[in-house]
Design a protein around this motif. Structure first.
Motif, PDB file in Angstrom:
ATOM      1  N   GLU A 291       0.826  -1.216   0.000  1.00  0.00           N
ATOM      2  CA  GLU A 291       0.000   0.000   0.000  1.00  0.00           C
ATOM      3  C   GLU A 291       0.856   1.260   0.000  1.00  0.00           C
ATOM      4  O   GLU A 291       1.886   1.329   0.682  1.00  0.00           O
ATOM      5  CB  GLU A 291      -0.925  -0.014   1.227  1.00  0.00           C
ATOM      6  CG  GLU A 291      -1.925   1.137   1.198  1.00  0.00           C
ATOM      7  CD  GLU A 291      -2.698   1.278   2.506  1.00  0.00           C
ATOM      8  OE1 GLU A 291      -2.925   0.251   3.187  1.00  0.00           O
ATOM      9  OE2 GLU A 291      -3.076   2.413   2.834  1.00  0.00           O
ATOM     10  N   CYS A 293       0.333   4.200   1.388  1.00  0.00           N
ATOM     11  CA  CYS A 293       0.533   4.767   2.735  1.00  0.00           C
ATOM     12  C   CYS A 293       1.685   4.061   3.444  1.00  0.00           C
ATOM     13  O   CYS A 293       2.464   4.697   4.160  1.00  0.00           O
ATOM     14  CB  CYS A 293      -0.716   4.600   3.602  1.00  0.00           C
ATOM     15  SG  CYS A 293      -2.009   5.797   3.264  1.00  0.00           S
ATOM     16  N   TYR A 339      -3.532   2.078  -4.837  1.00  0.00           N
ATOM     17  CA  TYR A 339      -3.550   1.696  -3.426  1.00  0.00           C
ATOM     18  C   TYR A 339      -2.458   0.639  -3.223  1.00  0.00           C
ATOM     19  O   TYR A 339      -1.564   0.830  -2.412  1.00  0.00           O
ATOM     20  CB  TYR A 339      -4.925   1.141  -3.089  1.00  0.00           C
ATOM     21  CG  TYR A 339      -5.213   1.042  -1.607  1.00  0.00           C
ATOM     22  CD1 TYR A 339      -5.672   2.146  -0.903  1.00  0.00           C
ATOM     23  CD2 TYR A 339      -5.032  -0.153  -0.926  1.00  0.00           C
ATOM     24  CE1 TYR A 339      -5.936   2.064   0.456  1.00  0.00           C
ATOM     25  CE2 TYR A 339      -5.297  -0.239   0.427  1.00  0.00           C
ATOM     26  CZ  TYR A 339      -5.747   0.860   1.115  1.00  0.00           C
ATOM     27  OH  TYR A 339      -6.010   0.772   2.463  1.00  0.00           O
ATOM     28  N   CYS A 373      -7.324   6.848   1.919  1.00  0.00           N
ATOM     29  CA  CYS A 373      -6.241   7.244   2.839  1.00  0.00           C
ATOM     30  C   CYS A 373      -4.992   7.674   2.074  1.00  0.00           C
ATOM     31  O   CYS A 373      -4.380   8.702   2.370  1.00  0.00           O
ATOM     32  CB  CYS A 373      -5.912   6.120   3.826  1.00  0.00           C
ATOM     33  SG  CYS A 373      -5.575   4.530   3.054  1.00  0.00           S
ATOM     34  N   CYS A 374      -4.625   6.879   1.042  1.00  0.00           N
ATOM     35  CA  CYS A 374      -3.397   7.202   0.300  1.00  0.00           C
ATOM     36  C   CYS A 374      -3.565   8.520  -0.464  1.00  0.00           C
ATOM     37  O   CYS A 374      -2.592   9.267  -0.616  1.00  0.00           O
ATOM     38  CB  CYS A 374      -3.027   6.092  -0.678  1.00  0.00           C
ATOM     39  SG  CYS A 374      -2.990   4.428   0.020  1.00  0.00           S
TER      40      CYS A 374
HETATM   41 ZN    ZN Z   1      -3.441   4.308   2.249  1.00  0.00          ZN
END
Ligand code: ZN
Length: 631
Positions: A291, A293, A339, A373-374
């Motif tokens: 991922e 993030c 992602y 989120c990313c």
């Molecule tokens: Zn993320």
């Protein structure tokens, strides 16, 4: 004063001093291709996201609206603020200032700050990291006041609270970076009581490093345990035992970091220097996801680890992730990202894949694939990397802990301002030329990281030539004056690594090389530039390589050209490796990804073809772990 660096606060006693002290935001500025890369980011999603992504729009809770009020605002700023100040981009600074002003104005009498809808301390921990960077760049004293007041709140608040999310209990140590930062400036030992409270009330990541069963598949763990194998948590947590080590001084806490990295590599290691996580640790197959993030958080942890522990190996890993995993998971124009990325990624489409828990959109390139989120958090990757290329040594000098074209302006022992320009096309090429400017001739140490792979590195300083030992820092303590130069020539030899199922990967310097596959981008949603894309191959990918693992140089020819306008474009890669290979007809898709590389060497009939391998970061479709074939 010998043995200290008075210009940069760093840690104060009783905390252990860091080996290298991060310089304030703005001390290191990108030039050359690295500046172009940051400009691409500014002209891509980072500069424009607020205009069309509702979570960061005018309704954001972090700008006083009643929209998204949790992590996305602070995540975004954690990249926007350093980007704006590294580029000295007035428009971006203005955009960031709107959020900063709101955040500073939001603090209550008891010290809490941020959107009124939020009662969770996790997004506040990210907000603090934003504010400390902003303070370093601007000197705004309101930040110090906000931090002092917030940490007084933390001191009186219960260590565990029902209003915190589980994410806070997992990631609370993130705020310790800012506690140490403030302690270095104010010397208030009460802050260290807060550090202790945070450590004792958050997940015990030091024990995790030693006792977690890394061989176990994530899905075999009960659901409440999934935080321990969540890739982003792990990326962040790699620095926590080291942060606590500065307080505990217990070797066990320093060693914990090494234990975790060794096991992550052994059971989940990917060729990019990352570990898999789609969304949870998922083994070494080159089709497992990583991922975004997790990528940027692991980079930030490594930047802190090299600072705290001074081990050049963290710099090697940092470069390997920054120069491969980060660009490879974004489009070259920074308008779309994934992602999950795969080392063997031959098809990016909306379909179920063998992820541990991610959905069918996890590997397409887009605005918000799988989860947002990313989209909010990815922006910190490049700017923080640039910011950490140089650090202050605790003997009053400067250290190059990672390489890329940049200029550092800093103050050395005795308060003398020094500027060092670093001209290079590293990591695509191996020569780097450093030019020193000082207000007057002065003695101070300069340290240069010599990567583990860099056997035979030659360093020339003025007219002397130095031997450099791979996997160490080369320290030069002498009198430096304007016009002095240091030239490093890293030998960019092609080398191999044996990977999953006996497959082979080719590396050269910090770059990993992948088969260049024709890429067809099919828009499935949204309008350009911020659309969602599937990517289909327009050329075959199922090749084995004719390569001698011990002497790859004999089977590979290297051609280089200047780094282009778009540094990680697939059309004009700065380096191409040519190698012979053969198609393996029965190596096909499985579960919509490339099947495992067949066991090497593969015996297939037919003639060889000349193949092009390009930097991983220049590819959106790729094969990176190849079987070998007999010629
Ligand atoms: Zn993320």
């Amino acid at each position: 004063m010998a043995g200290t660096h008075e210009c940069y606060p760093g840690n104060r006693p009783p905390l252990l001093r860091s080996e290298y002290i991060p310089l304030p935001l703005g001390a290191v500025k990108p030039i050359g291709w690295l500046r172009r890369q940051l400009e691409v980011q500014a002209n891509g999603l980072t500069g424009r996201l607020e205009d069309f992504w509702p979570d960061l729009g005018s309704n954001s809770g972090w700008k006083g609206g009643d929209g998204e009020s949790w992590e996305r605002g602070p995540y975004y700023l954690d990249g926007l603020v350093p980007l704006a100040y590294l580029l000295d981009d007035e428009e971006l600074k203005k955009k960031a200032q709107v959020w900063i002003e709101w955040m500073l104005g939001s603090q209550r009498e008891d010290g809490w700050f941020g959107p009124s809808k939020n009662q969770d301390r996790w997004p506040l921990a990210v907000g603090l990291k934003v504010l400390t960077q902003y303070q370093e760049a601007t000197g705004d004293t309101r930040v110090i006041e906000l931090l002092e007041k917030y940490f007084r709140y933390q001191k009186n608040a219960p260590g565990k609270s029902d209003t915190d999310s589980e994410w806070y209990r997992v990631r609370a140590m993130e705020s310790v970076l800012c506690l140490y930062w403030l302690h270095g400036r104010t010397g208030d030992d009460g802050l260290l009581e807060v550090v202790e409270k945070v450590w004792k009330n958050s997940y015990d990541w030091a024990s995790w490093c030693y006792y977690y069963n890394f061989e176990h598949n994530a899905l075999q763990m009960p659901p409440e345990k999934t935080h321990w194998e969540h890739n982003v948590n792990i990326g962040m947590a790699l620095k926590y035992p080291a942060l606590w080590f500065q307080m505990s001084k217990a070797p066990r806490h320093r060693q914990a970091v090494y234990e975790a990295l060794e096991r992550l590599d052994r059971f989940h290691g990917q060729v990019t220097g990352m570990f898999s996580g789609d969304e949870h640790l998922s083994g070494k197959r080159p089709t497992r996801g990583t991922e975004l993030c997790g990528v940027v958080e692991t980079m930030f942890s490594l930047e802190n680890l090299i600072s705290i522990l001074g081990d050049p190996a963290f710099g090697d890993r940092l470069e390997r992730i920054a120069y491969n995993a980060l660009p490879g998971t974004c489009t070259p124009d920074f308008w779309a990202h994934q992602y999950d990325q795969q080392a063997n990624q031959v098809l990016c489409t909306v379909v179920e894949r063998a992820w541990s828990s991610n959905g069918p959109e996890a590997n397409i390139y887009g605005l918000e694939p799988n989860f947002g989120c990313c989209t909010a958090n990815m922006h910190q990757g490049w700017p923080k990397f640039v910011s950490h290329l140089w650090m202050a040594t605790n003997q009053g000098g400067l250290a190059a802990v990672a390489y890329g074209p940049c200029v550092v302006k800093a103050t050395v022992d005795g308060g003398i301002p020094v500027t060092i320009s670093e001209h290079t096309e590293y990591p695509f090429k191996g020569s780097i030329r450093f030019t020193v400017e000082t207000a007057k001739k002065t003695s101070f140490p300069l340290a240069f990281r010599i990567p583990e792979w860099a056997n035979g590195t030659r360093v020339r300083c003025c007219s002397e030539v130095f031997e450099a030992t791979p996997g160490s820092f080369l320290r030069m303590e002498r009198e430096w004056g304007t016009g002095d130069t240091v030239e490093i020539e890293f030998p960019m030899k092609v080398r191999t690594e044996t990977r999953f199922n006996g497959s082979v990967s080719l590396l050269r310097g910090p770059l990993v090389y992948s088969l260049r596959i024709g890429e067809y981008f099919h828009r499935i949603r949204g309008e350009e530039p911020h659309a969602d894309w599937e990517v289909y191959p327009t050329s075959p990918w199922n090749y084995g390589l004719v390569v001698d693992r011990e002497n790859p140089e004999e089977s590979v020819t290297v051609s280089t050209q200047e780094v282009g306008e778009i540094p990680f474009s697939n059309e004009e890669p700065a380096v191409v490796l040519n190698v012979e290979g053969k198609r393996i007809p029965y190596w096909c898709l499985k579960d919509n990804s490339a099947a495992d590389p067949p066991e090497s060497p593969v015996d297939v009939p037919g003639l060889t073809e000349r193949l092009e391998l390009v930097p991983y970061g220049c590819t959106r479709l790729r094969v990176t772990e190849f079987p070998t074939v007999e010629n």
